[in-house]
Design a protein around this motif. Structure first.
Motif, PDB file in Angstrom:
ATOM      1  N   MET A  34      39.705  49.898  49.893  1.00 23.17           N
ATOM      2  CA  MET A  34      40.895  50.263  49.107  1.00 23.17           C
ATOM      3  C   MET A  34      40.549  51.369  48.123  1.00 23.17           C
ATOM      4  O   MET A  34      41.291  52.328  47.952  1.00 23.17           O
ATOM      5  CB  MET A  34      41.389  49.050  48.311  1.00 23.17           C
ATOM      6  N   TRP A  35      39.433  51.189  47.461  1.00 20.02           N
ATOM      7  CA  TRP A  35      39.069  52.170  46.441  1.00 20.02           C
ATOM      8  C   TRP A  35      38.607  53.490  47.050  1.00 20.02           C
ATOM      9  O   TRP A  35      38.424  54.464  46.361  1.00 20.02           O
ATOM     10  CB  TRP A  35      37.985  51.581  45.523  1.00 20.02           C
ATOM     11  N   ASP A  37      40.300  54.734  49.697  1.00 22.12           N
ATOM     12  CA  ASP A  37      41.491  55.118  50.474  1.00 22.12           C
ATOM     13  C   ASP A  37      41.357  54.788  51.949  1.00 22.12           C
ATOM     14  O   ASP A  37      41.856  55.505  52.808  1.00 22.12           O
ATOM     15  CB  ASP A  37      41.781  56.628  50.319  1.00 22.12           C
ATOM     16  N   ARG A  38      40.640  53.716  52.229  1.00 23.62           N
ATOM     17  CA  ARG A  38      40.556  53.291  53.632  1.00 23.62           C
ATOM     18  C   ARG A  38      41.266  51.961  53.776  1.00 23.62           C
ATOM     19  O   ARG A  38      41.854  51.464  52.824  1.00 23.62           O
ATOM     20  CB  ARG A  38      39.082  53.103  54.040  1.00 23.62           C
ATOM     21  N   LEU A  39      41.185  51.397  54.966  1.00 28.98           N
ATOM     22  CA  LEU A  39      41.813  50.100  55.180  1.00 28.98           C
ATOM     23  C   LEU A  39      40.782  48.960  55.136  1.00 28.98           C
ATOM     24  O   LEU A  39      41.105  47.845  54.764  1.00 28.98           O
ATOM     25  CB  LEU A  39      42.513  50.080  56.535  1.00 28.98           C
ATOM     26  N   ASN A  42      40.133  45.151  59.447  1.00 25.12           N
ATOM     27  CA  ASN A  42      41.499  44.635  59.659  1.00 25.12           C
ATOM     28  C   ASN A  42      41.724  44.266  61.118  1.00 25.12           C
ATOM     29  O   ASN A  42      42.834  44.127  61.554  1.00 25.12           O
ATOM     30  CB  ASN A  42      42.517  45.681  59.215  1.00 25.12           C
ATOM     31  N   ARG A  43      40.650  44.149  61.870  1.00 26.22           N
ATOM     32  CA  ARG A  43      40.817  43.912  63.313  1.00 26.22           C
ATOM     33  C   ARG A  43      40.695  42.440  63.668  1.00 26.22           C
ATOM     34  O   ARG A  43      41.473  41.934  64.453  1.00 26.22           O
ATOM     35  CB  ARG A  43      39.768  44.702  64.091  1.00 26.22           C
ATOM     36  N   LEU A 274      35.513  43.049  39.339  1.00 27.38           N
ATOM     37  CA  LEU A 274      34.869  44.050  38.488  1.00 27.38           C
ATOM     38  C   LEU A 274      33.496  44.444  39.047  1.00 27.38           C
ATOM     39  O   LEU A 274      33.127  45.622  39.077  1.00 27.38           O
ATOM     40  CB  LEU A 274      34.733  43.487  37.064  1.00 27.38           C
ATOM     41  N   LEU A 277      34.134  46.753  41.789  1.00 29.51           N
ATOM     42  CA  LEU A 277      34.584  48.042  41.288  1.00 29.51           C
ATOM     43  C   LEU A 277      33.401  48.859  40.760  1.00 29.51           C
ATOM     44  O   LEU A 277      33.316  50.066  40.992  1.00 29.51           O
ATOM     45  CB  LEU A 277      35.603  47.838  40.173  1.00 29.51           C
ATOM     46  N   LEU A 278      32.481  48.164  40.121  1.00 30.82           N
ATOM     47  CA  LEU A 278      31.289  48.865  39.644  1.00 30.82           C
ATOM     48  C   LEU A 278      30.537  49.484  40.807  1.00 30.82           C
ATOM     49  O   LEU A 278      30.067  50.616  40.748  1.00 30.82           O
ATOM     50  CB  LEU A 278      30.370  47.892  38.895  1.00 30.82           C
ATOM     51  N   ALA A 280      31.793  50.373  43.573  1.00 29.28           N
ATOM     52  CA  ALA A 280      32.557  51.478  44.163  1.00 29.28           C
ATOM     53  C   ALA A 280      32.474  52.742  43.313  1.00 29.28           C
ATOM     54  O   ALA A 280      32.664  53.828  43.821  1.00 29.28           O
ATOM     55  CB  ALA A 280      34.016  51.056  44.333  1.00 29.28           C
ATOM     56  N   SER A 281      32.218  52.587  42.012  1.00 27.77           N
ATOM     57  CA  SER A 281      32.393  53.766  41.163  1.00 27.77           C
ATOM     58  C   SER A 281      31.114  54.340  40.557  1.00 27.77           C
ATOM     59  O   SER A 281      31.075  55.518  40.277  1.00 27.77           O
ATOM     60  CB  SER A 281      33.390  53.461  40.047  1.00 27.77           C
ATOM     61  N   LEU A 282      30.105  53.535  40.346  1.00 31.26           N
ATOM     62  CA  LEU A 282      28.981  54.062  39.584  1.00 31.26           C
ATOM     63  C   LEU A 282      27.768  54.369  40.479  1.00 31.26           C
ATOM     64  O   LEU A 282      27.470  53.609  41.384  1.00 31.26           O
ATOM     65  CB  LEU A 282      28.569  53.061  38.497  1.00 31.26           C
TER      66      LEU A 282
END
Lengths: 318, 171, 899
Positions: A34-35, A37-39, A42-43, A274, A277-278, A280-282
């Motif tokens: 999600m972070w 921009d993918r899916l 999901n299969r 969280l 998210l860490l 994904a971002s740092l």
């Protein structure tokens, strides 16, 4: 409580947390996707949920290979230690009033003791693999643990001072009026950072850092032994999230429209999110930066925090 | 520290962005002509094999997945006796196409070549050769080359003078 | 040593060199075309321009051709000067205006000097928009391909072919920008050195036609340093393999032996390795299924090897390791040479002379540097072509040296020396049975029977040292020739006497020795060179084993003999009757060989062995130089092992000693040295198999070897494990040490920016000098300084007999080789068998050229078409020897002839 109730609670905790850990496979991938921009997966099955099952099955059926150059028994035991030590920590977490495995009066110390045992799995796994990358990973793991263990304990002392107890249920109860996160903001931040380092999650995954150490201490692991490290890591995330909630966010406490245990898990999932998210971002810091950050910044900071908390507590008393 | 928090916030906001994923195979990808996919061997405008077996593609290949053997027909025209690409090793870098002096080897916009058996990914000349000029129409190497290989006689090529009369001393 | 400044850097350089040689020796990349280290400079291509400055103050300088400038003390030049660079770039651009767009289909591509130089000078874009000049090609025979469009008019081909090798039929025609290098009309190139054109030509005008059949780029070959198998000179070659086939042979520079050139037999005669006729399976005959696997063979061998007398028949074309392994298997007393008495006797005599060490035996380089040469009764043009080429160089260089005494012209100044020398030649006396192409440059040519030539030799010896007996009843011409030759030899400082075994005369060897011994004194250092038939004849002779006839005698006495025959087609050397008798008397015959032949047909047990390309081996050449030939590739047939490995396993079985380990050639040589002191030093011929550079092997494959993951993907998509070479420091992969390997281990010549064979410059101590670290090979014969003892046994003059003819062999460069004949091109050039008689003899038999002549010898009658020659003495019949399928004949006997 009867013996049977105890057994049910133990089994229940095991069931719930092992499933959460497994389920995190899906959660993490979906959230990362999600972070980005993918899916994400999901299969397999509805929403791709069956990826959890597929992944677990895959791990079970992979060749369980022990390298000929490895120290065989240590190699086998190392991944068990991480799972066992993390699971042991869950013993003292009060999920809701009356739902906990053991109501220890030194619960917090028990948690600190258990979480520091986790480093053995890294060191032994890295050592037993007999591989230079694994050993480097293990060395990094050990020094990282030592650094962060120190102020993880110290960061919690503020909480102990405020609640005047090492018992977690009492600590939760002491947050009836105000969550400790508001009284101990510095302690929370430092505990969370130390928790990241403790679970060696990104950005602090220095011991495994794929890009430099090709998975570090578990480079030689495959199949279910690798799976244990994997599950151990997710359990660790859950544990630190649960501890954060317990120590700083009022544990099960919440408005009465939901049962306490639901509040507890809701809060825990926010922190798991969280964590992800860490990741994904740092970006990952350099190894020396990590240690410098720990010893030169966080340790003095936590000591100051302790001093100020103690001073205020003393002042309040008078 | 602030920038870290800002990063986290910006990444978090991506939760609400549009997904980029194309749901292959239900949705198909729009392929560009210069996509580097399945490798083919093309033919020249006169229908002859373009490949002259010069080994440059094989030499350029970073994973060494091209093997061939040059042979010569009765006119002296070079062609590959066999031409084999091990697609299980190919990384579709396109160096072979870049190296090819005759436009014979070309990469095409087709990537759907998965197989259940790895052995089936070994393509021989019969699998590679197509009856088309591919991306570069109109080029026939043997009309440009100096030697005569049944395509043109000496001196009849593009930009060639008639063969020297060695018995003459005239300038 | 003069000191020169190149781009302001001082260098101490050797005097007498030209600037191009100096720059290349110093490792400076300077492009060139027409200069060749063996042929000198003519300054034709204008490619090697440098700036030369007057003195330290001169900043302008002037452009000069570095190949035409001598080294002078304090000379200042610049290679990197922008003006010089621009000049060189311009020259290459001119040269390229007419060069065709051919590289993809040109066999030279990837090892092309023109490509290298074009890249070196930086020319990369064609600005010339006009049309390209074209030429038609010629058919130049089955070995060399002609593609004249590619020519850049450097003149190297004709300079090599005509001036260096003495060829006549290649020339330059037409004029101005139309010059054409070719023959007068289509036809086979006559020179046996024509193959060198492929290496001499800096581009693809002349290319190897046999390589074209299975074309492979240089970078795709798996190469190894090998030794040529086709004559006794032991030329160094680089053999290249691809897809399990030997693909090409190129020259491997060795300043002591072959230098820059190979003969066509050596270059093209490699196809036997790929022959359909190869033995690829172990066979046990007289069984329902004759082809058996190795285990069955190993189970069968104890029955025939233990409890019986085992005799071994060695081979002059098998490596010394294999011969030694057979000696070990059979025992020294039961090891025989597989050659007839006479041949063994001659070779033994040569080995004895050389091991006595009284007279120096020259290397080919020393022959090139000789100032007078006497060839005594050996047709070296056919039996040792590269030696003939060396003799030619000696003649040309001696003439040039005479010129240099009068006019101070440096030795590399080829055109000037040729101009000054004109037709003058150094001294060569060529004696042979028939006329030879060497006669053209010989001051004295003598044709006669071996005995007559020996008598002339003894007369020369007498004239040189009058304590030696004179020849009695000498003819006037003999006396005249002897006087003339002896006078010339006395003038020389380094005369060389060459003889050999091909005429089967021991008297010639004695005479040659006496001449050399008589010449030897404080100032004069004569050389005595012998030519032997096969690549390891000298090694076999040095073992001192006895002849086939002795083996036959044993077999006739003892009915319980197992004969182990090593790589030897007995029918080629020994009359068929004797061989048949031998086989009928043997209880069991075990044959190890590479190709099916008449001997292998008789084998009860037939074991395939590796050729030089599939196995390691050490060969001892005519001067006693031991040289290692390394395995080029590993045959997919696991049974194709080196013969010595088979023989070692057989020895283990026979002696019932168990030791599981394989043998390395190193161990065989160490054992040989221990058991036979005459081979002392041979174990040091190459670095040991455990030799590594920084822990790495030396790769047989180039860095750009292609197709690794696809070559065998049609069989199985998973790549096989890389092959392991336990016997040498070379690896079968492209991984390993990329720097300069030790000279015996150079698998191919390549340097960054130098993809063609010209990269050899980088491997030499100085251009045209020894390889870095010394040339490979170890000479086993050492001079002892002992006083030579004369032989002095003068034969009687040859006199024809009524109704009988003296049978002598004529060896053919193309055709007489047992192995080279498997190359299609060489087979096509091989002459038909024929008999040669003098015109008078033919008339007396009432026959003419083309008639069928019946020759009765060895209880059989053979028929040959007759050729009559005027240069042949009466009373002799000459038959072509060694052609495929021909019986061996008793050379040197008297035979009957019929119409």
């Amino acid at each position: 409580m009867t013996v049977m109730q105890h057994i049910w609670i133990v089994l229940g905790v095991l069931f719930v947390f092992l499933n959460i850990a497994a389920g995190l496979i899906w959660v993490e991938r979906r959230l990362l996707a999600m972070w980005q921009d993918r899916l994400g997966p999901n299969r397999a099955g509805p929403l791709g949920l069956m990826i959890v099952l597929a992944d677990t099955l895959k791990l079970f059926f992979k060749e369980d290979w022990i390298p000929p150059f490895a120290d065989k028994w240590v190699f086998i035991f190392a991944p068990a230690i991480v799972v066992a030590s993390v699971l042991m920590s869950f013993v003292i977490i009060p999920f809701a009033p009356g739902i906990l495995v053991a109501d220890l009066n030194v619960g917090l110390l028990f948690f600190l003791a258990m979480s520091s045992l986790g480093v053995y799995s890294i060191v032994l796994g890295g050592w037993a693999s007999n591989n230079k990358y694994s050993l480097l990973g293990a060395l990094r793991g050990a020094s990282q643990m030592i650094a962060y263990e120190v102020f993880m304990g110290l960061s919690l002392m503020g909480v102990v001072m405020l609640s005047r107890s090492f018992n977690l249920a009492e600590i939760v109860a002491a947050q009836e009026k105000v969550w400790f996160v508001f009284l101990q903001p510095v302690g929370f931040v430092i505990f969370f950072i130390a928790g990241l380092a403790e679970t060696h999650r990104l950005p602090f995954d220095i011991p495994e850092s794929e890009s430099e150490l090709i998975a570090g201490f578990h480079a030689e692991y495959s199949g279910m032994k690798f799976g244990m490290f994997f599950i151990g890591e997710y359990l660790g995330i859950t544990l630190i999230s649960a501890m954060t909630v317990t120590l700083f966010f009022g544990g099960w406490l919440g408005p009465a429209f939901l049962p306490p245990v639901v509040w507890f898990f809701l809060k825990t999932f926010v922190f798991i999110g969280l964590f992800i998210l860490l990741r994904a971002s740092l970006p990952r810091p350099r190894y020396d930066q990590l240690l410098e950050y720990g010893w030169k910044l966080l340790l003095p900071l936590v000591l100051v925090n302790l001093l100020v908390t103690g001073a205020i507590a003393l002042w309040m008393k008078h | 520290m602030i920038s870290h928090l800002r990063t986290m916030w910006l990444v978090f906001l991506h939760l609400f962005h549009k997904r980029e994923t194309i749901q292959y195979p239900e949705e198909k990808v729009a392929m560009r002509p210069r996509w580097r996919g399945r490798i083919v061997l093309t033919k020249d405008p006169d229908g002859g094999e373009r490949c002259v077996g010069c080994y440059l593609c094989a030499a350029a290949c970073p994973v060494d997945c091209i093997a061939l053997q040059a042979a010569e027909d009765e006119n002296g025209r070079r062609y590959p006796e066999f031409f084999r690409i091990n697609f299980s090793r190919c990384i579709f870098c396109g160096y072979c196409e870049e190296a090819c002096p005759t436009y014979a080897i070309q990469l095409t916009p087709d990537f759907e070549m998965a197989e259940y058996r790895r052995q089936d990914l070994v393509y021989e000349k019969e699998d590679l050769l197509i009856d088309s000029q591919g991306k570069y129409p109109g080029y026939n190497f043997y009309k440009m080359a100096g030697l005569s290989a049944g395509v043109k006689e000496k001196g009849k090529g593009e930009n060639e003078e008639a063969p020297v009369d060695i018995k003459s001393l005239l300038p | 040593m003069p000191r020169i400044y190149i781009d302001n850097m001082p260098f101490e350089v050797k005097a007498g060199k030209n600037l191009l040689e100096v720059c290349l020796s110093l490792g400076i990349d300077l492009p060139y075309f027409c200069w060749h280290p063996a042929m000198g400079s003519i300054g034709a291509c204008r490619q090697c321009a440098v700036k030369v400055y007057k003195d330290a103050e001169d900043t302008k300088g002037r452009i000069m051709m570095s190949c035409m400038e001598s080294v002078k003390d304090d000379l200042r030049i610049s290679v990197c000067d922008p003006g010089a660079k621009a000049f060189r770039a311009q020259v290459i651009e001119w040269l390229m205006t007419n060069h065709p767009h051919d590289c993809p289909v040109c066999d030279e591509g990837g090892s092309c000097h023109l490509q290298d130089v074009t890249v070196m000078t930086g020319h990369d874009y064609r600005r010339y928009e006009f049309k390209k000049r074209t030429y038609t090609n010629q058919y130049l025979g089955p070995l060399i391909n002609h593609e004249m469009n590619r020519c850049i008019q450097c003149y190297r081909c004709v300079r090599f072919y005509r001036d260096y090798a003495g060829g006549k039929d290649l020339n330059v025609f037409s004029a101005h920008n139309h010059v054409y290098f070719g023959r007068e009309k289509d036809g086979v190139l006559q020179s046996p050195f024509s193959g060198n054109l492929a290496e001499v030509c800096p581009t693809g005008v002349f290319t190897d036609k046999t390589l074209k059949e299975h074309y492979t780029r240089k970078w795709d070959l798996t190469n190894a340093p090998a030794i040529c198998q086709h004559c006794s000179l032991g030329c160094n070659i680089i053999a290249g393999e691809r897809y399990g086939q030997l693909r090409s042979i190129v020259n491997r520079y060795n300043s002591e032996v072959n230098g820059y050139f190979l003969c066509d037999k050596g270059r093209f005669g490699y196809e036997f390795v790929n022959s359909e006729n190869r033995i690829t399976q172990t066979l046990i005959r007289h069984r329902a299924a004759e082809a058996v696997d190795e285990q069955t063979l190993m189970n069968h061998l104890p029955h025939i090897l233990t409890g019986h007398t085992v005799i071994g028949i060695g081979s002059p074309r098998a490596s010394i390791e294999s011969n030694y392994a057979l000696m070990e298997l059979a025992g020294k007393e039961c090891f025989y040479q597989g050659l007839p008495d006479n041949q063994v006797f001659l070779e033994q005599k040569i080995a004895d002379i050389l091991s006595a060490g009284t007279i120096h035996t020259p290397s080919l380089k020393e022959i090139e540097q000789a100032d007078a040469v006497l060839v005594l009764g050996e047709d070296i043009w056919n039996t040792a072509p590269i030696m003939a080429l060396a003799v030619r160089q000696s003649v040309m260089r001696t003439a040039a040296a005479h010129v240099q005494e009068q006019v101070p012209v440096p030795g590399w100044h080829d055109a000037a020396l040729k101009e000054l020398a004109q037709e003058s030649k150094g001294f060569l006396a060529n004696m042979s049975i028939l006329s030879s192409p060497l006669d053209e440059i010989a001051a004295v040519q003598v044709h006669g029977t071996p005995d007559d030539m020996a008598r002339l030799g003894f007369q020369i010896a007498h004239l040189l040292n009058n304590t030696l007996p004179a020849v009695d009843n000498a003819a006037d011409t003999l006396l005249h020739n002897a006087t003339m030759i002896s006078q010339q030899l006395l003038l020389a400082r380094h005369p060389v006497i060459i003889t050999g075994t091909s005429s089967g005369s021991e008297a010639l060897i004695r005479a040659a020795y006496d001449i050399a011994a008589a010449l030897q004194n404080e100032e004069r250092h004569p050389g005595l060179a012998f030519v032997l038939p096969d690549c390891n004849s000298m090694g076999l002779a040095m073992t001192g084993a006895s002849s086939f006839e002795k083996a036959l005698a044993i077999v006739q006495k003892n009915p319980d003999v197992t004969a182990v025959i090593l790589e030897n087609d007995l029918y080629r050397n020994i009359p068929a009757d004797l061989v048949d008798t031998f086989f009928s008397k043997c209880r069991q015959v075990v044959v190890l060989d590479t190709l099916h032949n008449r001997t292998t047909e008789k084998a009860d047990v037939l074991i395939p062995v590796a050729t030089f390309a599939e196995g390691d081996g050490t060969f001892i050449n005519n001067e006693g130089r031991a040289q290692r030939s390394y395995q080029v590739f590993m045959s997919p047939d696991k049974v194709l092992k080196e013969a010595f490995k088979w023989l070692f396993e057989m020895k283990v079985i026979r002696r019932a000693i168990s030791n599981g380990h394989d043998v390395h050639p190193d161990e065989m040589l160490a054992g040989l040295e221990r058991a036979y002191p005459q081979f002392k030093g041979i174990a040091d011929v190459v670095p040991s198999h455990a030799f590594r550079i920084h822990g790495s092997r030396i790769p047989r494959e180039s860095q750009r070897y292609s197709g690794r993951t696809a070559m065998q993907a049609n069989k199985a998509v998973s790549e096989p494990k890389p092959l392991q070479d336990d016997d040498s420091p070379l690896s079968f992969t492209m991984e390993g040490y990329r720097g300069m390997p030790p000279a015996p281990l150079i698998p191919y010549f390549w340097a960054p920016g130098w993809n063609s064979g010209q990269a050899v410059n980088k491997y030499q101590q100085e251009t045209g000098g020894a390889l870095k670290g010394g040339d490979p090979g170890i000479r086993l014969f050492r001079e002892t300084g002992a006083i030579p003892a004369y032989f002095q046994d003068i034969p009687d003059a040859f006199s024809p007999r009524q109704g009988k003819w003296f049978l002598l062999p004529q060896y053919q460069l193309f055709g007489s080789g047992e192995l080279s004949i498997y190359t299609k091109g060489i087979a096509a050039l091989s002459p038909e068998p024929r008999a040669i008689l003098s015109a008078r003899d033919a008339a007396s038999l009432n026959m003419a050229t083309g008639d069928l002549l019946s020759v009765q010898t060895d209880n059989r009658t053979y028929q040959f078409p007759l050729e009559t020659r005027d240069d042949l003495q009466d009373g002799i019949v000459i038959l072509t020897a060694g052609l495929k399928g021909m019986d061996a004949l008793s050379w040197g006997t008297w035979v009957n002839l019929f119409k």
